[in-house]
Design an enzyme around this catalytic site. Structure first.
Site, PDB file in Angstrom:
ATOM      1  N   ILE A  53       6.314   0.094   8.511  1.00  0.00           N
ATOM      2  CA  ILE A  53       7.598   1.638   8.502  1.00  0.00           C
ATOM      3  C   ILE A  53       8.469   1.605   7.027  1.00  0.00           C
ATOM      4  O   ILE A  53       9.196   1.820   7.243  1.00  0.00           O
ATOM      5  CB  ILE A  53       8.631   1.075   9.920  1.00  0.00           C
ATOM      6  CG1 ILE A  53       8.752  -0.437   9.869  1.00  0.00           C
ATOM      7  CG2 ILE A  53       8.212   1.811  10.981  1.00  0.00           C
ATOM      8  CD1 ILE A  53       9.983  -0.566  10.936  1.00  0.00           C
ATOM      9  N   GLY A  54       7.660   0.515   6.168  1.00  0.00           N
ATOM     10  CA  GLY A  54       8.107   0.733   5.293  1.00  0.00           C
ATOM     11  C   GLY A  54       7.421  -1.216   4.230  1.00  0.00           C
ATOM     12  O   GLY A  54       6.812  -1.681   4.402  1.00  0.00           O
ATOM     13  N   GLY A  63       8.120  -3.224   1.057  1.00  0.00           N
ATOM     14  CA  GLY A  63       9.453  -3.793  -0.379  1.00  0.00           C
ATOM     15  C   GLY A  63       8.304  -4.273  -1.621  1.00  0.00           C
ATOM     16  O   GLY A  63       7.217  -4.207  -1.431  1.00  0.00           O
ATOM     17  N   GLY A  64       9.487  -5.017  -2.961  1.00  0.00           N
ATOM     18  CA  GLY A  64       8.946  -5.463  -3.160  1.00  0.00           C
ATOM     19  C   GLY A  64       7.833  -7.062  -2.762  1.00  0.00           C
ATOM     20  O   GLY A  64       6.813  -6.612  -4.294  1.00  0.00           O
ATOM     21  N   GLY A  98       6.350  -7.301   0.221  1.00  0.00           N
ATOM     22  CA  GLY A  98       5.228  -7.197   1.543  1.00  0.00           C
ATOM     23  C   GLY A  98       6.003  -5.387   1.829  1.00  0.00           C
ATOM     24  O   GLY A  98       6.472  -4.839   1.851  1.00  0.00           O
ATOM     25  N   LYS A  99       5.315  -5.341   3.181  1.00  0.00           N
ATOM     26  CA  LYS A  99       5.013  -4.371   3.823  1.00  0.00           C
ATOM     27  C   LYS A  99       5.808  -4.832   5.198  1.00  0.00           C
ATOM     28  O   LYS A  99       6.062  -6.134   5.301  1.00  0.00           O
ATOM     29  CB  LYS A  99       3.886  -3.908   4.292  1.00  0.00           C
ATOM     30  CG  LYS A  99       3.181  -3.340   3.517  1.00  0.00           C
ATOM     31  CD  LYS A  99       1.840  -2.822   3.922  1.00  0.00           C
ATOM     32  CE  LYS A  99       1.192  -2.035   2.866  1.00  0.00           C
ATOM     33  NZ  LYS A  99      -0.108  -1.594   3.270  1.00  0.00           N
ATOM     34  N   VAL A 100       7.092  -3.906   5.660  1.00  0.00           N
ATOM     35  CA  VAL A 100       7.849  -3.890   6.870  1.00  0.00           C
ATOM     36  C   VAL A 100       6.760  -3.349   7.964  1.00  0.00           C
ATOM     37  O   VAL A 100       6.687  -2.035   8.213  1.00  0.00           O
ATOM     38  CB  VAL A 100       9.063  -3.900   6.860  1.00  0.00           C
ATOM     39  CG1 VAL A 100       9.557  -4.105   8.003  1.00  0.00           C
ATOM     40  CG2 VAL A 100       9.644  -3.972   5.573  1.00  0.00           C
ATOM     41  N   LYS A 145       8.430  -8.503   8.416  1.00  0.00           N
ATOM     42  CA  LYS A 145       8.239  -7.861   7.129  1.00  0.00           C
ATOM     43  C   LYS A 145       6.859  -9.722   7.320  1.00  0.00           C
ATOM     44  O   LYS A 145       6.825 -10.583   7.254  1.00  0.00           O
ATOM     45  CB  LYS A 145       9.325  -8.305   6.801  1.00  0.00           C
ATOM     46  CG  LYS A 145       9.392  -8.290   4.869  1.00  0.00           C
ATOM     47  CD  LYS A 145      11.016  -8.596   4.803  1.00  0.00           C
ATOM     48  CE  LYS A 145      11.199  -8.118   3.469  1.00  0.00           C
ATOM     49  NZ  LYS A 145      11.889  -8.075   2.599  1.00  0.00           N
ATOM     50  N   ASP A 185      21.721  -7.841  -4.217  1.00  0.00           N
ATOM     51  CA  ASP A 185      20.701  -6.044  -4.153  1.00  0.00           C
ATOM     52  C   ASP A 185      20.764  -4.742  -3.322  1.00  0.00           C
ATOM     53  O   ASP A 185      20.105  -5.658  -2.857  1.00  0.00           O
ATOM     54  CB  ASP A 185      19.298  -6.630  -4.431  1.00  0.00           C
ATOM     55  CG  ASP A 185      17.820  -5.294  -4.168  1.00  0.00           C
ATOM     56  OD1 ASP A 185      18.703  -5.039  -4.881  1.00  0.00           O
ATOM     57  OD2 ASP A 185      17.279  -5.973  -4.558  1.00  0.00           O
TER      58      ASP A 185
END
Ligand SMILES: *[C@@H]1O[C@H](CO)[C@@H](O)[C@H](O)[C@H]1NC(C)=O
Ligand SMILES: *[C@@H]1O[C@H](CO)[C@@H](O)[C@H](O)[C@H]1NC(C)=O
Ligand SMILES: *[C@@H]1O[C@H](CO)[C@@H](O)[C@H](O)[C@H]1NC(C)=O
Ligand SMILES: *[C@@H]1O[C@H](CO)[C@@H](O)[C@H](O)[C@H]1NC(C)=O
Ligand SMILES: *[C@@H]1O[C@H](CO)[C@@H](O)[C@H](O)[C@H]1NC(C)=O
Ligand SMILES: *[C@@H]1O[C@H](CO)[C@@H](O)[C@H](O)[C@H]1NC(C)=O
Length: 940
Positions: A669-670, A672-673, A675-677, A691, A793
């Site tokens: 579903i997403g 990020g810098g 890894g994947k979620v 995550k 962030d």
């Protein structure tokens, strides 16, 4: 006694006289009005002149019969023009049609800050009552009209800053700190700033006997200073800097008794400065820098004890230091570098309580550094480079707590570097290069936490390099070459990964051992020189990460094995690797690597991996401690379904694998810098977001990942807040680490705003609530949580929305505990477009960085998209130029009534959060209190 008849005729005569005089005045006034209108008509039509209307055009308004009420015009009681002030209006045109003969009473003509071009009309000399003529910041050019000499009433004449043509670009003047003061205006002066005037300064200028100030800086004047200046017996300030003036200074300068301010810097003057200068007047400012003066400095420059700023650098002065300088306690800034001045550091100078800056470099100073220098308590800069100073570095100097730059390079200093050097905690530039210093580098040097450049090269220093150097988190350049340093290279230098950008030079020492692989973290470094040492082993593989290198030298060591596998190393010149034990690779001069050598390289890799794995284990151990605390707290309190989780996480891992069909992309579903979620539905549990941190990347990022992971777990497991995404726990399996969060149904605010439907669903009321939720989360983290946590962030990607579109702040990956003991220095963290401006030059992260990012977020929520460069408009005074329609998300109906008010209030909050000055930003506590007041109709 006069008869009634006589009385009557006297009265008649009087009346007639009065009438006549009014008539004459009217005539004069009309002439003035006509002259002004004529000028106006010669200019392009511009709104500034709207009130300048001919009486005929508006004859019904009798006040317009005189120009006295026109914009920019002032009159005397008789109705005659005394002042024309059209400053700072960006007016286009020329002065050619301004008929000066028509203004017999003009005292002030103020036209600065316009676009007038052409020359100054010669008729200006007719306006003989002028006291102030200010034509600065225009585009005038040509020579000064000689008729100016007829303006004998003028008391100050300023024609400075003639740089519109870009000829005197500031880059031409590397010594920018010497630039003259600008904006010198007073009521009575003649000013031609920012024009392109030039030519010679006319001899006739001496006629202006009442001139107090003559300012012709930054123009294009050439020739010499006319001796007639000596006639200006009231002259206090003579500023002629940044022209092309040449020749000798007239002796008459020294006779001006009132002269306090003489600035001649950056011209082509030569010869001797009049010896008498300062004998008859009380000099306050004297700038002689950047010329070709010879001979001695005038001995009495500080006879009156008033000299504050004194520069004579970059000339050919020789001879001694002026005697009057020794007692000159008023000194504030002194620059005498780049001359051939001789003198004694311990005899010719006194104690200067106000001195902040003194540069004596590149001269012929001798003697020792006297401890007196330590009593100039305000010194921020002390440079005595390239002289002949002997002796030890006195302890006294190490008491200068304000010192930022200390340059004692290229002298004959001996003895050891005192341990107390660590007291100079503000120091950012330290050069002791090219002396005869011996002994070892004191560990106390590690306290110099603000150091940006350290150069101790070309001495006789021995012992090892203090590992504390790894704490210099601002260090850009480190040079220790040509000493007798031994021992290994401290691996802590690798900690300077984000600062050390310019130079690491440890060449020509006796350093041994292997090169620490951590040096490979210096990915911004440009120049690396480790040559001429006794380094052994292979070049760390991690060096292939050093992508910024332009200069490498590893020659004259005992290195072996393959050259790192990166373009920069593979294309380096053979000399870079010459005279080593057995380096190999496809580079001319080296033999190709044999299989065993390559294997050797692999072995290296394996060693690295082991280090990583063991530090990973360490990170996990620490993390499991946190987790343990979390678990203990929660198992006892509730029957939380995840209480069975533990470090190994075996059961859940299997469940996750099953639920995601082995991490099939369809569950992703997403991304990020780090890894994947994945969305994970396990029957009987809440929906989870997992995550998955992948540790298969290169070693540099692996270390980052581990750091990241430790932070994330440590920070998040302790937090319970309705606007913060809940982390249930984590587990680890092989090379993967899994963080298990509560699944937040509607995904990120960024995605929501990006989609047309999402944006519409997120109406004004909901948006206001999102902003408030984020504010509460941040306020909680900054002010209620112990220790305080900075998110670092905040962006719309890290704000998730639940089914009710309430905000939950996520991704604490970069958060770090705000521990007052530890430094808050950090690598650049955060998302481009949200990063507080101060992080560009100082890397200190404070909670005010979050406040800034939050400000960006507010604007983004209101606009429906990232505000990009609009941010700078919001920050500047230019707010007025921002139209409402630019600000409100066009996909929603424009807000009205109460909602519009609320949005206005939160935009005000946003603007204060976006202040460039972190101190001026409100705290999140204040912000959330302010937003609390923004009650919404549907709020509970
Ligand atoms: C002067 O001319 C410039 C460029 O043509 C224009 O942008 C500016 O608005 C003009 N100034 C005024 C006061 O009209
Ligand atoms: C200065 O004024 C005098 C007398 O008014 C006049 O003769 C002379 O031409 C003027 N000088 C200049 C340079 O305009
Ligand atoms: C400075 O003056 C010396 C002689 O006094 C002359 O030789 C030299 O060319 C001059 N330098 C410059 C830059 O004008
Ligand atoms: C002296 O120099 C400093 C720094 O350039 C400046 O701020 C100060 O105004 C100067 N003082 C005088 C009297 O010109
Ligand atoms: C400096 O001051 C001392 C005492 O105030 C005085 O005796 C001495 O003559 C002064 N020196 C100079 C060079 O002015
Ligand atoms: C030092 O500076 C202060 C503040 O500008 C001034 O009041 C004082 O007189 C100066 N001291 C000397 C010795 O000039």
């Amino acid at each position: 006694m006069s008869s009634p008849k006589e009385c009557l005729s006297l009265a008649l005569i009087l009346t007639w006289l009065v009438l006549l005089s009014i008539c004459q005045d009217d005539l004069a006034v009309n002439r003035e009005a006509e002259a002004l209108l004529k000028w106006k008509d010669s200019l392009p039509s511009q709104s500034v002149f709207d009130s300048w209307v001919s009486p005929i055009q508006s004859s019904n308004d009798s006040t317009l019969l005189t120009p006295c009420k026109w914009y920019g015009i002032s009159c005397n009681q008789a109705g005659s023009v005394t002042q024309i002030d059209l400053s700072d209006r960006g007016i286009n045109g020329t002065l050619q049609n301004l008929d000066f003969t028509s203004f017999p009473n003009l005292v002030r003509l103020v036209l600065y800050g316009n676009h007038f071009s052409g020359t100054i009309p010669a008729t200006i000399g007719i306006a003989s009552k002028l006291q102030l003529l200010d034509l600065s910041s225009n585009s005038l050019h040509g020579a000064l009209p000689l008729s100016l000499a007829n303006l004998t009433q003028v008391s100050e004449l300023d024609i400075s800053r003639n740089n519109i043509g870009g000829i005197l670009d500031s880059r031409l003047f590397p010594n920018a700190s010497n630039q003259p003061q600008t904006g010198l205006r007073s009521l009575k002066y003649l000013l031609f700033q920012d024009t392109l005037l030039g030519g010679k300064i006319p001899q006739e200028i001496g006629n202006l006997k009442f001139l107090v100030s003559l300012v012709l800086d930054r123009s294009h004047f050439n020739g010499s200073i006319p001796p007639s200046l000596g006639n200006m017996s009231h002259l206090q300030a003579l500023r002629l800097s940044e022209n092309q003036l040449s020749g000798k200074l007239p002796e008459t300068l020294a006779t001006l008794k009132t002269l306090t301010d003489l600035r001649l810097l950056f011209n082509h003057f030569s010869g001797i400065v009049p010896k008498e200068l300062g004998n008859h007047s009380s000099l306050n400012v004297l700038h002689l820098a950047g010329n070709n003066f010879t001979g001695q400095l005038p001995p009495q420059v500080c006879r009156a004890g008033k000299l504050v700023n004194f520069t004579a650098d970059s000339n050919n002065f020789s001879g001694p230091i002026p005697v009057s300088l020794r007692n000159c306690t008023s000194l504030y800034r002194v620059r005498l570098e780049h001359n051939q001045i001789s003198g004694y550091m311990d005899q010719d100078f006194g104690v200067y309580p106000n001195l902040t800056y003194i540069d004596l470099s590149f001269n012929k100073f001798q003697g020792e550094l006297s401890p007196n220098w330590g009593q100039c308590k305000k010194l921020t800069l002390l440079k005595v480079a390239v002289n002949m100073v002997r002796g030890k570095i006195p302890d006294g100097i190490l008491k200068l707590s304000q010192l930022v730059e200390l340059d004692l390079s290229s002298n004959q200093l001996s003895g050891e570097i005192p341990a107390e050097i660590g007291n100079l905690t503000k120091l950012s530039f330290l050069s002791l290069k090219d002396n005869k210093l011996s002994g070892s580098l004191p560990a106390g040097i590690g306290s110099l936490s603000n150091l940006e450049s350290l150069d101790v090269s070309m001495n006789m220093l021995s012992g090892s390099i203090p590992y504390q150097i790894g704490d210099f988190s601002k260090l850009r350049s480190l040079c220790m070459s040509m000493n007798k340093l031994s021992g290994g290279i401290p691996y802590q230098i690798g900690n300077l990964a984000y600062s050390l950008q310019e130079l690491l030079d440890l060449s020509y020492n006796s350093l041994g051992g292997e090169i620490p692989h951590q040096l490979g973290r210096l990915t911004s470094l440009e120049k690396l020189n480790l040559s001429h040492n006794n380094l052994t082993g292979s070049i760390p593989d991690s060096f292939s990460n050093m992508v910024s290198l332009t200069d490498i030298n590893l020659s004259y060591n005992s290195l072996e094995g393959p050259i790192p596998d990166s373009e920069i190393f593979q294309s380096a010149k053979p000399e870079v690797f010459s005279n080593n034990k057995n380096l190999c690779g496809n580079i001319s001069g080296l033999h190709p690597c044999t299989k065993t050598e390559q294997k050797g390289g692999k072995n290296n890799k394996r060693k690295l991996l082991i280090i990583i794995v063991s530090s990973l284990a360490g990170a996990l151990l620490i993390s499991s401690l946190f987790f343990g605390i979390w678990r203990n707290q929660h198992t006892s309190k509730s029957q939380n379904s995840f209480s069975i989780w533990h470090f190994n996480g075996r059961i859940l891992y299997e469940d996750i694998l099953e639920a995601t069909k082995n991490f099939d992309e369809m569950y992703c579903i997403g991304m990020g810098g780090f890894g994947k979620v994945y969305r994970v539905d396990i029957p009987g549990y809440d929906v989870l977001a997992v995550k998955r941190l992948n540790l298969q990347a290169r070693d540099e990022s692996e270390i980052e990942t581990i750091k990241h992971f430790g932070n994330e777990v440590a920070a998040l497991t302790e937090i319970k807040h309705r606007n913060i995404v809940k982390l249930y726990g984590f587990c680890c399996r092989g090379i993967h680490i899994f963080l298990v969060y509560k699944f937040i149904e509607r995904g990120s605010l960024a995605d929501m705003l990006r989609s047309e439907n999402g944006a519409k669903e997120l109406d004004w009321v909901k948006r206001l609530r999102v902003v408030k939720g984020v504010a509460y989360a941040l306020s909680y983290m900054h002010h209620d949580h112990v220790p305080a946590i900075i998110h670092r962030d905040i962006s719309s990607k890290n704000v998730l929305l639940d089914s009710k579109l309430e905000a939950h702040v996520s991704d604490f990956g970069t958060a770090r505990f705000l521990n007052p003991e530890s430094s808050n220095w950090t690598e650049v963290a955060g998302t481009y477009g949200y990063i507080a401006p101060e992080l560009a030059y100082s890397m200190v992260v404070t909670e005010k960085c979050d406040v800034y990012s939050f400000g960006v977020l507010i604007v983004e929520v209101v606009m429906g998209k990232h505000p990009e460069e609009l941010i700078s408009c919001l920050r500047s005074s230019d707010k007025a130029s921002i139209q409402h329609k630019d600000v409100f998300d066009p996909r929603l109906l424009p807000p009205t009534g109460l909602i519009a008010d609320k949005l206005g209030s939160i935009m005000k909050v946003a603007i204060s959060c976006l202040s460039a000055n972190p101190q001026a930003r409100p705290t999140m506590r204040i912000v959330s209190e302010l937003l609390e007041i923004v009650q919404l109709p549907t709020d509970e």
